[in-house]
Design an enzyme around this catalytic site. Structure first.
Site, PDB file in Angstrom:
ATOM      1  N   GLU A  83      -3.604   7.670  -4.138  1.00 14.12           N
ATOM      2  CA  GLU A  83      -3.394   6.265  -3.322  1.00 14.12           C
ATOM      3  C   GLU A  83      -3.086   5.085  -4.287  1.00 14.12           C
ATOM      4  O   GLU A  83      -3.676   5.093  -5.706  1.00 14.12           O
ATOM      5  CB  GLU A  83      -4.557   5.969  -2.750  1.00 14.12           C
ATOM      6  CG  GLU A  83      -4.756   4.689  -1.928  1.00 14.12           C
ATOM      7  CD  GLU A  83      -5.969   4.403  -0.926  1.00 14.12           C
ATOM      8  OE1 GLU A  83      -6.175   4.658   0.064  1.00 14.12           O
ATOM      9  OE2 GLU A  83      -6.809   3.759  -1.851  1.00 14.12           O
ATOM     10  N   TYR A 107       0.837  -1.128   0.214  1.00 14.09           N
ATOM     11  CA  TYR A 107      -0.011   0.129  -0.010  1.00 14.09           C
ATOM     12  C   TYR A 107       1.069   1.398  -0.020  1.00 14.09           C
ATOM     13  O   TYR A 107       1.834   1.302   0.795  1.00 14.09           O
ATOM     14  CB  TYR A 107      -0.853   0.041   1.212  1.00 14.09           C
ATOM     15  CG  TYR A 107      -1.655   1.378   1.472  1.00 14.09           C
ATOM     16  CD1 TYR A 107      -2.923   1.483   0.803  1.00 14.09           C
ATOM     17  CD2 TYR A 107      -0.994   2.358   2.055  1.00 14.09           C
ATOM     18  CE1 TYR A 107      -3.734   2.741   0.811  1.00 14.09           C
ATOM     19  CE2 TYR A 107      -1.918   3.559   2.003  1.00 14.09           C
ATOM     20  CZ  TYR A 107      -3.031   3.652   1.353  1.00 14.09           C
ATOM     21  OH  TYR A 107      -3.940   4.931   1.689  1.00 14.09           O
TER      22      TYR A 107
END
Ligand code: GDP
Ligand code: MN
Length: 411
Positions: free
Chosen positions: A223, A135
């Site tokens: 993101e 992530y």
């Protein structure tokens, strides 16, 4: 005892209420003051900043999906383009072994609704062979008053759970907006997530690219989840999500065109056409106000007296009859509205003109929704006279107007 509000100056646009009121469809991931980009749009931006993404194309029919999969060759992944997370878990992300399977999956996925949103497009990407999912994201840390870059070696579809259950698995690094992401910070993150050394150089370039994409676009979120390490040892952004700040869109005409009108409230699109700042909310008291600050005050005072605003609406300074009529039509198109509160400060906007705007709108629109008007400032007497001649309810103070509106709406 709530005193009437004193307005020091006419407020300009651009003051945005955040988090004070309940938003409709919040669960669907829509935020009223932000513009979410689709995955394919976010990844196109990433690519401009040197972040590796899979080869892919967006299809709107099953035939296209099949054709694009054939062009890519090999295994592909068919991905629903909807503005919500968790598409994978909902069945909106599927691997296809052949072009015809990609076509079939596209048909299935485009028939789906994911968290209430219809799927109108699918992204056909070259499938990545994934060894590990990381992530990597940036957002604003309001408490620290700085952007924060976050990363975790436990990326992928369960990152929310990781954040909730084992927050220590997420590395956080605050970035000084003037200095940008520093070399040592990128290294700290790479080390913090135990990224093998061989990937550090690529990771550095991706982290800096993401930082640059975030600041250049005035984003509030950028993101990559997952950023994958492939079985042949490359780093690729397999998913992408960007959220842009509405208020900065005027600086980015190219990005502003990316807005997906399909997913917006029609009343909000309509309002934008007339230059009105309008946000639909869940309550039943329609608000028509000039000035963003006054609009917020009006909503607060409605809440104070036990009511729920149906919308935020700033008709702006100098609103003429036409604009007022458009605003009224938009408010009345909301079937939840049981009462309308007009709160007008006549500065540039003249009270008599607003009153005429209300009446001319009422000539066009048949409605028996009660309306309460509080009008002060320039030409307020004329305005109130015009309204009371037309048998409209008027109020002396904002508190009085709000109380009347709440009483009617809650009856
Ligand atoms: P999300 O569920 O909306 O976050 O959609 P993602 O694009 O992140 O996809 C969800 C999951 O599907 C990822 O975490 C991966 O595990 C898997 N996935 C997505 N793309 C690929 C791919 O190209 N190859 C493989 N093997 N898995 C993929
Ligand atoms: Mn994802």
């Amino acid at each position: 005892m709530v005193k009437d509000v004193i307005i020091i100056e006419e407020s300009a646009h651009g003051i945005i209420p955040r988090g004070t009121w309940k938003y409709k469809n919040k669960d669907e991931g829509r935020n009223k003051f932000l513009m979410k980009l689709h995955e394919y749009q976010s990844k196109q931006i990433f690519a401009k900043y040197g972040i590796p993404i899979p080869k892919g194309r967006v299809a709107v029919t099953s035939g296209e999906a099949k054709q694009f999969a054939a062009e890519l060759g090999g295994r592909t992944v068919v991905k629903a383009q909807v503005l919500v997370g968790g598409r994978g878990k909902a069945g909106g992300i599927r691997l296809a072994k052949s072009p015809s399977e990609a076509g079939d999956l596209a048909t299935q996925i485009m028939a789906m609704k994911i968290k209430g949103l219809p799927v109108r497009k699918v992204l056909i990407d070259e499938a990545a062979n994934i060894d590990k999912e990381i992530y990597l994201g940036i957002t604003n840390d309001r408490t620290a008053k700085k952007p924060v870059m976050m990363s975790s070696s436990a990326g992928g579809i369960d990152i929310e759970e990781v954040a909730a259950v084992s927050p220590d698995k997420i590395i956080r690094v605050h970035v000084d907006p003037l200095l940008g992401l520093r070399d040592y910070q990128a290294r700290d993150i790479a080390a913090g997530i135990d990224l093998p050394r061989e990937h550090w150089r690529a990771f550095d370039s991706i982290a800096k690219g993401l930082w640059k994409a975030y600041t250049d676009t005035d984003a509030s979120l950028a993101e990559i989840n997952p950023l994958v390490i492939t079985t042949d040892n490359r780093l690729i952004a397999v998913d992408g999500k960007m959220v842009l700040d509405d208020n900065a869109l005027f600086r980015h005409p190219d990005l502003s065109e990316m807005r997906d009108l399909d997913v917006e409230e029609t009343s909000e699109i309509e309002a934008r056409k007339y230059g009105l700042s309008f946000i639909k909310l869940d309550g039943n008291i329609g608000c028509m106000v000039n000035g963003a600050g006054l609009a917020m005050t009006t909503m607060d005072i409605i809440k104070h007296f036990g009511g729920e605003p149906a919308n935020f609406l700033d008709i702006g300074g100098g609103a003429n009859a036409e604009k007022v009529a458009a605003a009224l039509r938009i408010i009345l198109s909301d079937k939840n509205v049981d009462a309308i509160l007009f709160n007008v400060f006549g500065g540039i906007t003249r009270g008599d003109e607003v009153a005429r705007g209300i009446l001319s709108a009422l000539n066009e629109i048949q409605t028996d929704i009660p309306m309460i008007t509080r009008l002060v400032g320039t030409n307020a007497e004329q305005g109130l006279q015009i309204l009371s001649d037309a048998n409209m309810i008027t109020a002396e103070t904002l508190a009085d107007a709000a109380k009347q509106a709440v009483k009617i709406a809650n009856a």
